[in-house]
Scaffold this active site. Sequence first.
Site, short mmCIF file in Angstrom:
data_model
loop_
_atom_site.label_atom_id
_atom_site.label_comp_id
_atom_site.label_asym_id
_atom_site.label_seq_id
_atom_site.Cartn_x
_atom_site.Cartn_y
_atom_site.Cartn_z
N CYS A 102 -16.06 -11.94 -3.99
CA CYS A 102 -15.85 -12.36 -5.38
C CYS A 102 -15.62 -13.87 -5.48
CB CYS A 102 -14.69 -11.57 -5.99
SG CYS A 102 -13.21 -11.48 -4.97
N1 NAP Z 1 -11.65 -5.76 -5.55
C1 NAP Z 1 -12.50 -6.78 -5.67
O1 NAP Z 1 -12.44 -7.59 -6.60
C2 NAP Z 1 -13.59 -6.97 -4.65
C3 NAP Z 1 -14.66 -7.81 -4.96
C4 NAP Z 1 -15.68 -7.99 -4.01
C5 NAP Z 1 -15.62 -7.32 -2.80
N2 NAP Z 1 -14.55 -6.51 -2.51
C6 NAP Z 1 -14.58 -5.79 -1.23
O2 NAP Z 1 -15.13 -4.50 -1.48
C7 NAP Z 1 -14.49 -3.51 -0.67
C8 NAP Z 1 -13.88 -2.45 -1.59
O3 NAP Z 1 -12.92 -3.12 -2.42
P1 NAP Z 1 -12.01 -2.33 -3.45
O4 NAP Z 1 -11.18 -3.36 -4.12
O5 NAP Z 1 -12.81 -1.39 -4.25
O6 NAP Z 1 -11.09 -1.50 -2.44
P2 NAP Z 1 -10.11 -0.29 -2.74
O7 NAP Z 1 -9.81 -0.25 -4.21
O8 NAP Z 1 -8.98 -0.41 -1.80
O9 NAP Z 1 -10.98 0.99 -2.39
C9 NAP Z 1 -11.38 1.30 -1.08
C10 NAP Z 1 -11.81 2.74 -1.08
O10 NAP Z 1 -12.34 3.07 0.20
C11 NAP Z 1 -12.00 4.41 0.47
N3 NAP Z 1 -11.99 4.62 1.91
C12 NAP Z 1 -11.19 4.04 2.84
N4 NAP Z 1 -11.54 4.47 4.06
C13 NAP Z 1 -12.58 5.35 3.90
C14 NAP Z 1 -13.40 6.10 4.77
N5 NAP Z 1 -13.21 6.05 6.09
N6 NAP Z 1 -14.38 6.89 4.24
C15 NAP Z 1 -14.58 6.94 2.91
N7 NAP Z 1 -13.85 6.24 2.03
C16 NAP Z 1 -12.86 5.45 2.53
C17 NAP Z 1 -10.65 4.59 -0.13
O11 NAP Z 1 -10.55 5.97 -0.46
P3 NAP Z 1 -9.21 6.85 -0.23
O12 NAP Z 1 -8.23 6.26 -1.17
O13 NAP Z 1 -9.65 8.22 -0.57
O14 NAP Z 1 -8.86 6.68 1.22
C18 NAP Z 1 -10.66 3.68 -1.35
O15 NAP Z 1 -10.93 4.37 -2.49
C19 NAP Z 1 -13.49 -4.26 0.18
O16 NAP Z 1 -14.07 -4.54 1.43
C20 NAP Z 1 -13.23 -5.55 -0.60
O17 NAP Z 1 -12.86 -6.62 0.23
C21 NAP Z 1 -13.56 -6.30 -3.41
#
Ligand code: NAP
Length: 341
Positions: free
Chosen positions: A153
């Site tokens: 981001c």
């Molecule tokens: N948030 C932002 O603004 C943003 C922007 C750009 C990129 N990113 C990147 O995008 C990625 C996701 O970000 P996010 O903010 O959406 O993260 P998040 O809200 O923490 O969500 C991560 C999800 O991954 C799931 N998960 C974890 N381990 C897993 C596995 N082994 N198999 C299947 N599902 C699994 C979790 O599900 P459970 O809860 O069921 O375990 C959780 O729902 C990260 O790498 C982050 O750095 C984030």
Amino acid sequence: MTTTVRAGIVGANGFLGGELVRLLASHPFVQLTALVAGKSAGRRLSELRPALRGPGDGLLEAFDADVLSQRCDVVFLALPHGESAVAGRELVARGVRVIDLGSDFRIVDPAEHTRWYGKPPAAPELSAEAFYGLPELTGGAPATARVIANPGCFATALALTLAPLQPHLASGVDVTIFGVTGSSGSGIAPQDGTQHTLRVNNFVAYKPLKHQHMGELLQLLGQRGAVPGVRFVPHSLPAPRGIHLTLVLKASELDGDAQALYRAAYEGKPTVDVIEGAAAMGATLLSVRTLIGVQKVGSDVVITTAIDNLLKGGSGQAVQNLNLWYGWDETVGLPLVGAWP
Ligand SMILES: NC(=O)c1ccc[n+]([C@@H]2O[C@H](COP(=O)([O-])OP(=O)(O)OC[C@H]3O[C@@H](n4cnc5c(N)ncnc54)[C@H](OP(=O)(O)O)[C@@H]3O)[C@@H](O)[C@H]2O)c1
């Protein structure tokens, strides 16, 4: 005739996964065929995220590459850092296209990945072949690509701010950028730096000059030309979503008029608006728009950039990459108009 593409989302109950469900549920050429979670597998997404009632009414499933390869043409990975490498490798081996929203495949050089993430990449062969997709600067992925690395981001906002200036900066000029991000940038699990109680009455800089998105930013700028010194200081904004950057230059440090440089760089790009004045972060929220404000004040130029971290900084950009990969209009299924207040 446009065929329908079958798409799965891994990490569907996270912040980016949820936004992908919302966007893809109304995408005219996409059918959502799998919603996958980690510890939440077995629960209904709409129980956890009531806003996703409808497309999220099905059960979240555990990750199974064999099942996904039967049901999906393309899979979005919205997983914590380190998790995409394993999942991506299993999917690519089964012929599934992958768009990774995490950071596992963004940096090509393993040494640079290690420098910014503290350990070597888990699937360096996929990092080496992945297409880093920031459409306004890189175009879309070629049809032959197997993996798209969706930018971070802050990296998105920084690259869109710096790329038009890069060839026009006087040699030896360094830039210092002040940035803020909303708490959703750190994902759904509350941490000290992100939970509402600790964040709402606070404002603080973090990772000054060391934010991990500098690695992919420097890589992208390096592919485009001489890289200026970039000092980036991010701050935690007491708001849930949005990114805003501020950069101040002396007009004499640029060979050209800043406003004209930005307008030329983004002419015809449907997702970038260049305005005279200041970019309001609110005007980008819930959209894939990047708003860049350019203001000449005396002999100085103030450049401000705003995006929605979850959309242009994440899920919206991933759908933009999907659209281009399949040869569709870049903005199909994407909101271009913000929603504020
Ligand atoms: N948030 C932002 O603004 C943003 C922007 C750009 C990129 N990113 C990147 O995008 C990625 C996701 O970000 P996010 O903010 O959406 O993260 P998040 O809200 O923490 O969500 C991560 C999800 O991954 C799931 N998960 C974890 N381990 C897993 C596995 N082994 N198999 C299947 N599902 C699994 C979790 O599900 P459970 O809860 O069921 O375990 C959780 O729902 C990260 O790498 C982050 O750095 C984030």
